[in-house]
Motif scaffolding. Structure first.
Motif, PDB file in Angstrom:
ATOM      1  N   UNK A 133      28.899 127.692   0.297  1.00 34.49           N
ATOM      2  CA  UNK A 133      29.177 126.287   0.015  1.00 34.49           C
ATOM      3  C   UNK A 133      30.531 125.868   0.565  1.00 34.49           C
ATOM      4  N   UNK A 134      30.593 124.621   1.003  1.00 35.11           N
ATOM      5  CA  UNK A 134      31.841 124.083   1.502  1.00 35.11           C
ATOM      6  C   UNK A 134      32.678 123.543   0.338  1.00 35.11           C
ATOM      7  N   UNK A 135      33.933 123.225   0.650  1.00 37.93           N
ATOM      8  CA  UNK A 135      34.835 122.696  -0.379  1.00 37.93           C
ATOM      9  C   UNK A 135      34.294 121.381  -0.932  1.00 37.93           C
ATOM     10  N   UNK A 136      33.696 120.552  -0.062  1.00 35.90           N
ATOM     11  CA  UNK A 136      33.152 119.274  -0.516  1.00 35.90           C
ATOM     12  C   UNK A 136      32.050 119.477  -1.549  1.00 35.90           C
ATOM     13  N   UNK A 137      31.203 120.487  -1.349  1.00 35.78           N
ATOM     14  CA  UNK A 137      30.152 120.761  -2.317  1.00 35.78           C
ATOM     15  C   UNK A 137      30.722 121.186  -3.664  1.00 35.78           C
ATOM     16  N   UNK A 138      31.803 121.965  -3.618  1.00 36.67           N
ATOM     17  CA  UNK A 138      32.444 122.377  -4.873  1.00 36.67           C
ATOM     18  C   UNK A 138      33.033 121.170  -5.594  1.00 36.67           C
ATOM     19  N   UNK A 139      33.638 120.265  -4.834  1.00 36.13           N
ATOM     20  CA  UNK A 139      34.209 119.058  -5.442  1.00 36.13           C
ATOM     21  C   UNK A 139      33.112 118.204  -6.068  1.00 36.13           C
ATOM     22  N   UNK A 140      31.987 118.075  -5.361  1.00 33.76           N
ATOM     23  CA  UNK A 140      30.874 117.296  -5.904  1.00 33.76           C
ATOM     24  C   UNK A 140      30.306 117.938  -7.157  1.00 33.76           C
ATOM     25  N   UNK A 141      30.243 119.268  -7.181  1.00 35.51           N
ATOM     26  CA  UNK A 141      29.745 119.952  -8.373  1.00 35.51           C
ATOM     27  C   UNK A 141      30.655 119.717  -9.570  1.00 35.51           C
TER      28      UNK A 141
END
Length: 308
Positions: A133-141
């Protein structure tokens, strides 16, 4: 140290690089299905072959070109390697035959594990490997978790936040109802005039697709569906005309509609306890005007006994 080195070696693995490219932007089309009561991501072998026929250079590191090997054999070797090293496994449709009057879907909604684990062009393949997962996906989660907690805390939120959520929800609900009415009108017109089945956003009401996929495709046009005869169209057109005429003759005027809408709006605010501060302010203003209430509930600003 050894764990970090193993991760670096995994990133340099040609199969991992190939799998990341296939799952990323510019890769092959991937859909979701339900398999053994869980949601999985899968792709079609046809799309796999089509992708590498158009981009054979992507196979150079995993399956280098050889004089006695054509592109079809190189593609099969790449797919077989993904299968052999457990990046994917072969799946099949849960229902291999369509329901009466329907066609087989391009991407099935439910799949099962295929008994023969061999890479072929007309098969379906489920991903075992998950792209990091990218950083953006972690932020969205994290944002999704914060949003869920915020929804739970809504009852104790300030009144202005409740009003914003109320109007936002009401707007989305109105847009959804308007979209459903528009879909029905477009289908009715196309069915009456052309005798075809036309649906705007055909998957928007599906509960088996993710949110993004629910808005694809933009429309569907089934020209092969059984066309209604002229008599059926005339009967349907006459019935629709009578309904519209009845609504026109018995419908309320604009002023009544506005009053009813305002009354419903006020009732909703009162039901959700969003109008309480305004009502309290109005009551306080009325009390400050000269009337005060006794514990018994009678106003003391004027005498309740008439003067003789």
């Amino acid at each position: 140290m050894q764990r970090n080195k193993a991760k670096e070696d995994e990133k340099k693995n040609p199969l991992t690089i190939l799998a990341d490219g296939l799952q990323g932007k510019g890769g092959i089309e991937t859909r979701e299905a339900v398999e053994a009561d869980k949601r999985v991501a899968f792709f079609r072998g046809k799309d796999f072959y089509r992708h590498f026929r158009a981009h054979p250079e992507k196979l150079d590191e995993l399956a280098p070109e050889k004089p006695d090997q054509n592109i079809e054999e190189r593609i099969k070797a790449a797919g077989s390697a993904l299968l052999r090293y457990h990046y994917i496994y072969r799946s099949d449709r849960l229902n291999s035959k369509p329901k009466p009057g329907r066609k087989l879907l391009k991407f099935p909604k439910k799949t099962v594990v295929h008994p023969v684990q061999e890479f072929v062009e007309d098969g379906f393949y489920t991903w075992i490997y998950e792209k990091p997962r990218k950083v953006l996906n972690a932020i969205l989660s994290i944002g999704l978790v914060v949003f869920t907690i915020s929804c739970c805390l809504l009852p104790v939120a300030p009144n202005i936040i409740k009003i914003i959520v109320f109007y936002a929800s009401l707007t989305m609900f109105s847009l959804l109802i308007g979209l459903l009415i528009l879909r029905l009108v477009l289908f009715g017109v196309s069915w009456l005039v052309l005798g075809v089945h036309f649906w705007l956003l055909p998957n928007v009401m599906s509960d088996e697709l993710p949110v993004v996929e629910a808005f694809k495709p933009l429309y569907s046009l089934d020209k092969d569906a059984k066309k209604p005869d002229i008599l059926s169209r005339l009967v349907a057109l006459g019935g629709a005309g009578m309904v519209f005429w009845a609504l026109y003759r018995t419908g309320p005027d604009g002023a009544s509609v506005r009053q009813a809408t305002q009354r419903a709006h006020d009732d909703l605010l009162e039901f959700f306890n969003l109008a309480a501060p305004k009502q309290l302010s109005a009551n306080q203003t009325g009390t400050a005007g000269g009337e005060s209430a006794t514990p018994g509930g009678f106003a003391t600003g004027e005498s309740s006994v008439p003067n003789e």
